[in-house]
Write a protein that holds these residues in place. Sequence first.
Motif, PDB file in Angstrom:
ATOM      1  N   VAL A  75       0.829  -1.216   0.000  1.00 34.08           N
ATOM      2  CA  VAL A  75       0.000   0.000   0.000  1.00 34.08           C
ATOM      3  C   VAL A  75       0.860   1.262   0.000  1.00 34.08           C
ATOM      4  O   VAL A  75       0.380   2.335  -0.351  1.00 34.08           O
ATOM      5  N   SER A  76       2.142   1.128   0.388  1.00 36.83           N
ATOM      6  CA  SER A  76       3.002   2.311   0.393  1.00 36.83           C
ATOM      7  C   SER A  76       3.536   2.627  -1.012  1.00 36.83           C
ATOM      8  O   SER A  76       3.977   3.733  -1.291  1.00 36.83           O
ATOM      9  N   LEU A  77       3.512   1.623  -1.892  1.00 38.43           N
ATOM     10  CA  LEU A  77       3.979   1.857  -3.265  1.00 38.43           C
ATOM     11  C   LEU A  77       2.853   2.494  -4.068  1.00 38.43           C
ATOM     12  O   LEU A  77       1.692   2.143  -3.904  1.00 38.43           O
ATOM     13  N   ARG A  82      -5.737  -2.278  -8.736  1.00 36.96           N
ATOM     14  CA  ARG A  82      -5.494  -3.586  -9.371  1.00 36.96           C
ATOM     15  C   ARG A  82      -4.051  -4.034  -9.196  1.00 36.96           C
ATOM     16  O   ARG A  82      -3.783  -5.193  -8.892  1.00 36.96           O
ATOM     17  N   GLU A  83      -3.133  -3.101  -9.425  1.00 36.97           N
ATOM     18  CA  GLU A  83      -1.713  -3.443  -9.266  1.00 36.97           C
ATOM     19  C   GLU A  83      -1.412  -3.847  -7.823  1.00 36.97           C
ATOM     20  O   GLU A  83      -0.683  -4.804  -7.573  1.00 36.97           O
ATOM     21  N   LEU A  88      -0.074  -7.885  -3.890  1.00 33.37           N
ATOM     22  CA  LEU A  88      -0.286  -8.506  -2.578  1.00 33.37           C
ATOM     23  C   LEU A  88      -0.575 -10.002  -2.718  1.00 33.37           C
ATOM     24  O   LEU A  88      -0.092 -10.814  -1.901  1.00 33.37           O
ATOM     25  N   MET A  89      -1.319 -10.385  -3.743  1.00 38.72           N
ATOM     26  CA  MET A  89      -1.603 -11.810  -3.941  1.00 38.72           C
ATOM     27  C   MET A  89      -0.295 -12.581  -4.203  1.00 38.72           C
ATOM     28  O   MET A  89      -0.105 -13.677  -3.675  1.00 38.72           O
ATOM     29  N   HIS A  90       0.580 -11.992  -5.003  1.00 39.62           N
ATOM     30  CA  HIS A  90       1.880 -12.626  -5.255  1.00 39.62           C
ATOM     31  C   HIS A  90       2.679 -12.765  -3.971  1.00 39.62           C
ATOM     32  O   HIS A  90       3.229 -13.832  -3.676  1.00 39.62           O
ATOM     33  N   ARG A  91       2.758 -11.696  -3.208  1.00 44.60           N
ATOM     34  CA  ARG A  91       3.564 -11.746  -1.978  1.00 44.60           C
ATOM     35  C   ARG A  91       2.980 -12.722  -0.964  1.00 44.60           C
ATOM     36  O   ARG A  91       3.702 -13.436  -0.266  1.00 44.60           O
TER      37      ARG A  91
END
Lengths: 196, 196
Positions: A75-77, A82-83, A88-91
Amino acid sequence: MIHEHASTRKDQIYHVAERLFSERGYHATTMREIAREIHIEGGSLYSHISSKQDLLYAIVLRGSERFLQAARTVVSLDGSAREQLRDLMHRHLAIIAESIDGAVVHFHEWRHLDSAKRTKIEQHRDEYEGYIRQIIRRGIDNGEFAPQDERLVGIHILSLLNWAYQWYKPEGRLSADALAQQFYEQIMCGLEPRNT
Amino acid sequence: MIHEHASTRKDQIYHVAERLFSERGYHATTMREIAREIHIEGGSLYSHISSKQDLLYAIVLRGSERFLQAARTVVSLDGSAREQLRDLMHRHLAIIAESIDGAVVHFHEWRHLDSAKRTKIEQHRDEYEGYIRQIIRRGIDNGEFAPQDERLVGIHILSLLNWAYQWYKPEGRLSADALAQQFYEQIMCGLEPRNT
Protein backbone atom coordinates in the motif's frame (compact mmCIF):
# COMPACT_ATOMS: atom_id res chain seq x y z
CA MET A 1 32.61 -27.42 20.85
CA ILE A 2 31.46 -25.30 17.95
CA HIS A 3 30.54 -21.73 18.60
CA GLU A 4 27.05 -21.15 17.26
CA HIS A 5 25.35 -17.90 16.58
CA ALA A 6 22.26 -17.51 18.77
CA SER A 7 19.95 -16.46 15.95
CA THR A 8 21.02 -19.42 13.82
CA ARG A 9 20.22 -21.76 16.68
CA LYS A 10 16.90 -20.01 17.16
CA ASP A 11 16.06 -20.36 13.46
CA GLN A 12 16.91 -24.03 13.73
CA ILE A 13 14.58 -24.41 16.71
CA TYR A 14 11.78 -22.61 14.86
CA HIS A 15 12.34 -24.74 11.82
CA VAL A 16 12.14 -28.05 13.68
CA ALA A 17 9.20 -26.88 15.82
CA GLU A 18 7.29 -25.80 12.71
CA ARG A 19 7.75 -29.22 11.20
CA LEU A 20 6.78 -31.14 14.34
CA PHE A 21 3.81 -28.90 15.18
CA SER A 22 2.64 -29.28 11.59
CA GLU A 23 3.11 -33.06 11.42
CA ARG A 24 1.93 -34.10 14.88
CA GLY A 25 0.05 -31.05 16.15
CA TYR A 26 1.08 -28.65 18.93
CA HIS A 27 -0.23 -30.61 21.91
CA ALA A 28 1.34 -33.87 20.82
CA THR A 29 4.82 -32.34 20.37
CA THR A 30 7.12 -32.16 23.38
CA MET A 31 10.05 -29.82 24.01
CA ARG A 32 12.14 -32.93 24.53
CA GLU A 33 11.39 -34.11 20.98
CA ILE A 34 12.31 -30.71 19.58
CA ALA A 35 15.59 -30.75 21.51
CA ARG A 36 16.33 -34.30 20.36
CA GLU A 37 15.89 -33.40 16.68
CA ILE A 38 18.37 -30.54 17.07
CA HIS A 39 20.74 -32.76 19.07
CA ILE A 40 20.84 -30.53 22.12
CA GLU A 41 19.91 -31.15 25.75
CA GLY A 42 16.34 -30.32 26.77
CA GLY A 43 17.68 -27.86 29.32
CA SER A 44 19.76 -26.06 26.72
CA LEU A 45 16.61 -25.49 24.64
CA TYR A 46 15.25 -23.36 27.46
CA SER A 47 18.18 -20.95 27.17
CA HIS A 48 16.68 -19.98 23.78
CA ILE A 49 12.94 -20.39 24.35
CA SER A 50 11.08 -20.05 27.65
CA SER A 51 8.22 -22.47 26.91
CA LYS A 52 6.50 -24.48 24.21
CA GLN A 53 3.68 -21.93 24.25
CA ASP A 54 6.16 -19.09 23.61
CA LEU A 55 7.67 -21.10 20.79
CA LEU A 56 4.25 -21.51 19.17
CA TYR A 57 3.61 -17.81 19.63
CA ALA A 58 6.97 -16.84 18.11
CA ILE A 59 6.27 -18.95 15.02
CA VAL A 60 2.71 -17.68 14.53
CA LEU A 61 3.81 -14.09 15.18
CA ARG A 62 6.60 -14.33 12.64
CA GLY A 63 3.97 -15.31 10.07
CA SER A 64 1.76 -12.34 11.01
CA GLU A 65 4.71 -10.00 10.69
CA ARG A 66 5.59 -11.28 7.25
CA PHE A 67 2.04 -10.84 5.97
CA LEU A 68 1.73 -7.38 7.53
CA GLN A 69 5.11 -6.29 6.20
CA ALA A 70 4.02 -7.36 2.71
CA ALA A 71 0.74 -5.44 2.99
CA ARG A 72 2.43 -2.29 4.30
CA THR A 73 4.93 -2.37 1.46
CA VAL A 74 2.22 -2.86 -1.15
CA VAL A 75 0.00 0.00 0.00
CA SER A 76 3.00 2.31 0.39
CA LEU A 77 3.98 1.86 -3.27
CA ASP A 78 2.20 3.98 -5.82
CA GLY A 79 -0.03 1.90 -8.00
CA SER A 80 -3.59 1.32 -9.07
CA ALA A 81 -5.83 -0.78 -6.83
CA ARG A 82 -5.49 -3.59 -9.37
CA GLU A 83 -1.71 -3.44 -9.27
CA GLN A 84 -1.73 -3.42 -5.48
CA LEU A 85 -4.14 -6.36 -5.33
CA ARG A 86 -2.07 -8.40 -7.77
CA ASP A 87 1.15 -7.50 -5.96
CA LEU A 88 -0.29 -8.51 -2.58
CA MET A 89 -1.60 -11.81 -3.94
CA HIS A 90 1.88 -12.63 -5.25
CA ARG A 91 3.56 -11.75 -1.98
CA HIS A 92 0.99 -13.63 0.08
CA LEU A 93 1.39 -16.87 -1.87
CA ALA A 94 5.17 -16.49 -1.79
CA ILE A 95 5.09 -16.39 2.03
CA ILE A 96 2.99 -19.58 2.14
CA ALA A 97 5.11 -21.35 -0.48
CA GLU A 98 8.29 -20.51 1.42
CA SER A 99 7.20 -22.78 4.28
CA ILE A 100 4.11 -24.96 4.07
CA ASP A 101 4.84 -26.25 7.59
CA GLY A 102 5.02 -22.66 8.83
CA ALA A 103 1.68 -21.96 7.13
CA VAL A 104 0.05 -25.02 8.75
CA VAL A 105 1.18 -23.77 12.17
CA HIS A 106 0.17 -20.20 11.38
CA PHE A 107 -3.28 -21.06 10.06
CA HIS A 108 -4.14 -24.06 12.13
CA GLU A 109 -2.08 -24.68 15.26
CA TRP A 110 -2.47 -21.02 16.27
CA ARG A 111 -5.79 -22.06 17.79
CA HIS A 112 -3.79 -23.65 20.62
CA LEU A 113 -2.39 -20.27 21.73
CA ASP A 114 -3.43 -18.95 25.12
CA SER A 115 -6.30 -16.51 24.95
CA ALA A 116 -4.28 -13.25 25.21
CA LYS A 117 -1.83 -14.35 22.52
CA ARG A 118 -4.65 -15.53 20.28
CA THR A 119 -6.31 -12.14 20.62
CA LYS A 120 -3.08 -10.47 19.57
CA ILE A 121 -2.85 -12.64 16.47
CA GLU A 122 -6.50 -11.98 15.68
CA GLN A 123 -5.71 -8.27 15.76
CA HIS A 124 -2.91 -8.81 13.26
CA ARG A 125 -5.28 -10.74 11.00
CA ASP A 126 -7.86 -7.98 11.22
CA GLU A 127 -5.18 -5.45 10.39
CA TYR A 128 -4.08 -7.48 7.38
CA GLU A 129 -7.65 -7.96 6.21
CA GLY A 130 -8.04 -4.19 6.64
CA TYR A 131 -5.29 -3.57 4.09
CA ILE A 132 -7.00 -5.83 1.56
CA ARG A 133 -10.33 -4.15 2.19
CA GLN A 134 -8.70 -0.75 1.77
CA ILE A 135 -7.37 -1.76 -1.66
CA ILE A 136 -10.79 -3.11 -2.69
CA ARG A 137 -12.54 0.04 -1.43
CA ARG A 138 -10.17 2.32 -3.33
CA GLY A 139 -10.71 0.26 -6.49
CA ILE A 140 -14.49 0.46 -6.12
CA ASP A 141 -14.35 4.21 -5.47
CA ASN A 142 -12.20 4.96 -8.52
CA GLY A 143 -14.10 2.60 -10.82
CA GLU A 144 -11.41 -0.05 -11.20
CA PHE A 145 -13.67 -2.61 -9.52
CA ALA A 146 -17.42 -3.09 -9.75
CA PRO A 147 -19.31 -2.26 -6.54
CA GLN A 148 -19.30 -5.22 -4.15
CA ASP A 149 -19.47 -6.10 -0.47
CA GLU A 150 -15.80 -5.32 0.21
CA ARG A 151 -15.71 -7.39 3.40
CA LEU A 152 -16.85 -10.56 1.62
CA VAL A 153 -14.56 -9.84 -1.31
CA GLY A 154 -11.68 -9.56 1.18
CA ILE A 155 -12.64 -12.88 2.77
CA HIS A 156 -12.94 -14.43 -0.70
CA ILE A 157 -9.40 -13.38 -1.62
CA LEU A 158 -7.98 -14.52 1.72
CA SER A 159 -9.74 -17.89 1.45
CA LEU A 160 -8.27 -18.45 -1.96
CA LEU A 161 -4.74 -17.55 -0.86
CA ASN A 162 -4.73 -19.17 2.57
CA TRP A 163 -6.18 -22.49 1.48
CA ALA A 164 -3.09 -22.98 -0.69
CA TYR A 165 -1.26 -24.44 2.33
CA GLN A 166 -3.61 -27.42 2.07
CA TRP A 167 -2.86 -28.42 -1.50
CA TYR A 168 -0.06 -26.38 -3.03
CA LYS A 169 3.26 -28.15 -3.62
CA PRO A 170 6.09 -25.59 -3.94
CA GLU A 171 8.25 -28.26 -5.62
CA GLY A 172 5.60 -28.92 -8.30
CA ARG A 173 5.30 -27.52 -11.82
CA LEU A 174 3.18 -24.49 -10.96
CA SER A 175 5.26 -21.70 -9.42
CA ALA A 176 3.74 -19.60 -6.66
CA ASP A 177 3.98 -16.61 -9.00
CA ALA A 178 2.13 -18.37 -11.82
CA LEU A 179 -0.56 -19.47 -9.37
CA ALA A 180 -0.96 -15.93 -7.99
CA GLN A 181 -1.34 -14.60 -11.53
CA GLN A 182 -4.03 -17.15 -12.43
CA PHE A 183 -5.95 -16.56 -9.22
CA TYR A 184 -5.71 -12.81 -9.79
CA GLU A 185 -7.22 -13.19 -13.26
CA GLN A 186 -10.02 -15.39 -11.92
CA ILE A 187 -10.78 -12.86 -9.19
CA MET A 188 -10.87 -10.06 -11.75
CA CYS A 189 -12.79 -11.71 -14.59
CA GLY A 190 -15.18 -14.22 -13.00
CA LEU A 191 -16.72 -17.17 -14.83
CA GLU A 192 -19.37 -15.31 -16.78
CA PRO A 193 -18.32 -14.63 -20.40
CA ARG A 194 -17.76 -10.96 -21.22
CA ASN A 195 -19.31 -9.27 -24.24
CA THR A 196 -16.13 -7.69 -25.50
CA MET B 1 -29.87 -48.69 33.69
CA ILE B 2 -31.26 -46.99 30.63
CA HIS B 3 -31.50 -48.91 27.41
CA GLU B 4 -29.72 -46.89 24.77
CA HIS B 5 -29.90 -47.25 21.05
CA ALA B 6 -26.49 -48.14 19.61
CA SER B 7 -26.57 -45.57 16.80
CA THR B 8 -27.49 -42.81 19.24
CA ARG B 9 -24.55 -43.75 21.43
CA LYS B 10 -22.33 -43.81 18.35
CA ASP B 11 -23.53 -40.36 17.29
CA GLN B 12 -22.75 -39.14 20.78
CA ILE B 13 -19.23 -40.56 20.58
CA TYR B 14 -18.68 -38.96 17.16
CA HIS B 15 -19.98 -35.66 18.43
CA VAL B 16 -17.70 -35.55 21.48
CA ALA B 17 -14.70 -36.83 19.51
CA GLU B 18 -15.23 -34.16 16.84
CA ARG B 19 -15.20 -31.47 19.49
CA LEU B 20 -12.13 -32.79 21.31
CA PHE B 21 -10.15 -33.51 18.13
CA SER B 22 -11.02 -30.01 16.92
CA GLU B 23 -10.16 -28.24 20.21
CA ARG B 24 -7.06 -30.16 21.27
CA GLY B 25 -6.00 -32.00 18.13
CA TYR B 26 -6.14 -35.72 17.41
CA HIS B 27 -2.87 -36.77 19.04
CA ALA B 28 -3.56 -34.88 22.25
CA THR B 29 -7.01 -36.44 22.73
CA THR B 30 -7.27 -39.76 24.57
CA MET B 31 -10.00 -42.36 24.36
CA ARG B 32 -10.27 -42.02 28.16
CA GLU B 33 -11.17 -38.33 27.79
CA ILE B 34 -13.80 -39.13 25.19
CA ALA B 35 -15.29 -41.80 27.45
CA ARG B 36 -15.26 -39.43 30.44
CA GLU B 37 -17.17 -36.73 28.55
CA ILE B 38 -19.87 -39.24 27.64
CA HIS B 39 -19.89 -40.63 31.20
CA ILE B 40 -19.11 -44.18 30.20
CA GLU B 41 -16.27 -46.52 31.10
CA GLY B 42 -13.24 -46.51 28.80
CA GLY B 43 -13.77 -50.23 28.14
CA SER B 44 -17.38 -49.68 27.15
CA LEU B 45 -16.23 -47.16 24.50
CA TYR B 46 -14.43 -50.02 22.75
CA SER B 47 -17.68 -51.91 22.28
CA HIS B 48 -18.65 -49.12 19.85
CA ILE B 49 -15.30 -48.11 18.35
CA SER B 50 -12.24 -50.30 17.89
CA SER B 51 -9.57 -47.56 18.16
CA LYS B 52 -8.97 -43.82 18.19
CA GLN B 53 -7.65 -44.10 14.65
CA ASP B 54 -10.89 -45.78 13.52
CA LEU B 55 -12.86 -43.06 15.24
CA LEU B 56 -10.93 -40.37 13.36
CA TYR B 57 -11.46 -42.28 10.13
CA ALA B 58 -15.20 -42.67 10.76
CA ILE B 59 -15.57 -38.91 11.32
CA VAL B 60 -13.52 -37.90 8.29
CA LEU B 61 -15.26 -40.51 6.13
CA ARG B 62 -18.69 -39.28 7.18
CA GLY B 63 -17.66 -35.82 5.92
CA SER B 64 -16.48 -37.24 2.59
CA GLU B 65 -19.74 -39.09 2.18
CA ARG B 66 -21.81 -35.99 2.82
CA PHE B 67 -19.88 -33.96 0.28
CA LEU B 68 -20.01 -36.75 -2.31
CA GLN B 69 -23.70 -37.34 -1.72
CA ALA B 70 -24.35 -33.64 -2.30
CA ALA B 71 -22.32 -33.64 -5.53
CA ARG B 72 -24.02 -36.78 -6.87
CA THR B 73 -27.43 -35.30 -6.16
CA VAL B 74 -26.54 -32.02 -7.86
CA VAL B 75 -25.19 -33.55 -11.06
CA SER B 76 -28.12 -35.99 -11.27
CA LEU B 77 -30.64 -33.13 -11.28
CA ASP B 78 -31.36 -31.46 -14.58
CA GLY B 79 -30.06 -27.95 -14.61
CA SER B 80 -27.67 -25.59 -16.30
CA ALA B 81 -24.03 -25.64 -15.23
CA ARG B 82 -24.68 -22.36 -13.40
CA GLU B 83 -27.60 -23.82 -11.49
CA GLN B 84 -25.58 -26.89 -10.57
CA LEU B 85 -22.63 -24.80 -9.43
CA ARG B 86 -24.82 -22.56 -7.30
CA ASP B 87 -26.67 -25.56 -5.86
CA LEU B 88 -23.43 -27.33 -4.97
CA MET B 89 -21.98 -24.21 -3.32
CA HIS B 90 -25.11 -23.95 -1.15
CA ARG B 91 -24.98 -27.61 -0.16
CA HIS B 92 -21.23 -27.51 0.52
CA LEU B 93 -21.47 -24.53 2.87
CA ALA B 94 -24.49 -26.07 4.59
CA ILE B 95 -22.44 -29.17 5.41
CA ILE B 96 -19.65 -27.04 6.91
CA ALA B 97 -22.06 -24.81 8.82
CA GLU B 98 -23.81 -27.84 10.30
CA SER B 99 -20.68 -28.72 12.28
CA ILE B 100 -17.64 -26.46 12.35
CA ASP B 101 -15.89 -28.95 14.65
CA GLY B 102 -16.61 -31.69 12.15
CA ALA B 103 -15.16 -29.51 9.38
CA VAL B 104 -11.98 -28.84 11.39
CA VAL B 105 -11.48 -32.59 11.83
CA HIS B 106 -12.36 -33.29 8.20
CA PHE B 107 -10.08 -30.62 6.74
CA HIS B 108 -7.27 -30.59 9.23
CA GLU B 109 -7.01 -33.54 11.61
CA TRP B 110 -7.44 -35.93 8.67
CA ARG B 111 -3.68 -35.55 8.14
CA HIS B 112 -3.20 -37.77 11.19
CA LEU B 113 -4.85 -40.75 9.48
CA ASP B 114 -2.70 -43.77 8.69
CA SER B 115 -1.41 -43.80 5.16
CA ALA B 116 -3.96 -46.24 3.64
CA LYS B 117 -6.90 -44.38 5.16
CA ARG B 118 -5.50 -41.03 4.08
CA THR B 119 -5.20 -42.34 0.53
CA LYS B 120 -8.84 -43.41 0.62
CA ILE B 121 -9.91 -39.92 1.74
CA GLU B 122 -7.72 -38.34 -0.92
CA GLN B 123 -9.57 -40.44 -3.49
CA HIS B 124 -12.87 -39.11 -2.19
CA ARG B 125 -11.57 -35.56 -2.44
CA ASP B 126 -10.40 -36.15 -5.99
CA GLU B 127 -13.79 -37.60 -6.82
CA TYR B 128 -15.55 -34.58 -5.34
CA GLU B 129 -13.25 -32.17 -7.13
CA GLY B 130 -13.99 -34.16 -10.28
CA TYR B 131 -17.71 -33.35 -9.98
CA ILE B 132 -16.93 -29.64 -9.66
CA ARG B 133 -14.59 -29.79 -12.62
CA GLN B 134 -17.25 -31.64 -14.63
CA ILE B 135 -19.74 -28.84 -13.96
CA ILE B 136 -17.17 -26.18 -14.93
CA ARG B 137 -16.22 -28.09 -18.08
CA ARG B 138 -19.86 -28.44 -19.15
CA GLY B 139 -20.41 -24.72 -18.57
CA ILE B 140 -17.35 -23.82 -20.63
CA ASP B 141 -18.40 -26.17 -23.43
CA ASN B 142 -21.94 -24.80 -23.68
CA GLY B 143 -20.89 -21.16 -23.33
CA GLU B 144 -22.28 -20.51 -19.86
CA PHE B 145 -18.74 -19.89 -18.56
CA ALA B 146 -15.79 -18.20 -20.21
CA PRO B 147 -12.90 -20.54 -21.10
CA GLN B 148 -10.63 -21.09 -18.09
CA ASP B 149 -8.25 -23.58 -16.56
CA GLU B 150 -11.00 -25.77 -15.09
CA ARG B 151 -8.66 -27.40 -12.57
CA LEU B 152 -7.65 -24.08 -11.04
CA VAL B 153 -11.23 -22.82 -11.13
CA GLY B 154 -12.22 -25.95 -9.22
CA ILE B 155 -9.50 -25.35 -6.63
CA HIS B 156 -10.58 -21.71 -6.42
CA ILE B 157 -14.17 -22.66 -5.62
CA LEU B 158 -13.12 -25.32 -3.11
CA SER B 159 -10.72 -22.89 -1.38
CA LEU B 160 -13.48 -20.37 -1.00
CA LEU B 161 -15.94 -22.90 0.41
CA ASN B 162 -13.58 -24.93 2.58
CA TRP B 163 -11.88 -21.97 4.25
CA ALA B 164 -15.26 -21.04 5.74
CA TYR B 165 -14.58 -23.42 8.65
CA GLN B 166 -11.85 -20.99 9.75
CA TRP B 167 -13.99 -17.90 10.06
CA TYR B 168 -17.68 -18.58 9.51
CA LYS B 169 -19.97 -18.39 12.58
CA PRO B 170 -23.19 -20.32 11.91
CA GLU B 171 -24.85 -18.44 14.80
CA GLY B 172 -23.98 -15.02 13.28
CA ARG B 173 -26.10 -12.73 11.11
CA LEU B 174 -25.03 -14.15 7.74
CA SER B 175 -26.81 -17.43 6.96
CA ALA B 176 -24.88 -20.15 5.14
CA ASP B 177 -27.34 -19.74 2.26
CA ALA B 178 -26.79 -15.98 2.00
CA LEU B 179 -23.03 -16.53 2.08
CA ALA B 180 -23.21 -19.17 -0.65
CA GLN B 181 -25.25 -16.81 -2.83
CA GLN B 182 -22.77 -13.95 -2.40
CA PHE B 183 -19.78 -16.17 -3.11
CA TYR B 184 -21.55 -17.56 -6.17
CA GLU B 185 -22.10 -14.06 -7.53
CA GLN B 186 -18.46 -13.14 -6.88
CA ILE B 187 -17.29 -16.29 -8.66
CA MET B 188 -19.54 -15.50 -11.61
CA CYS B 189 -18.98 -11.77 -12.00
CA GLY B 190 -15.44 -11.05 -10.84
CA LEU B 191 -14.19 -7.64 -9.72
CA GLU B 192 -13.82 -6.03 -13.11
CA PRO B 193 -16.77 -3.79 -14.01
CA ARG B 194 -18.90 -5.05 -16.89
CA ASN B 195 -19.86 -2.90 -19.87
CA THR B 196 -23.53 -3.73 -19.84
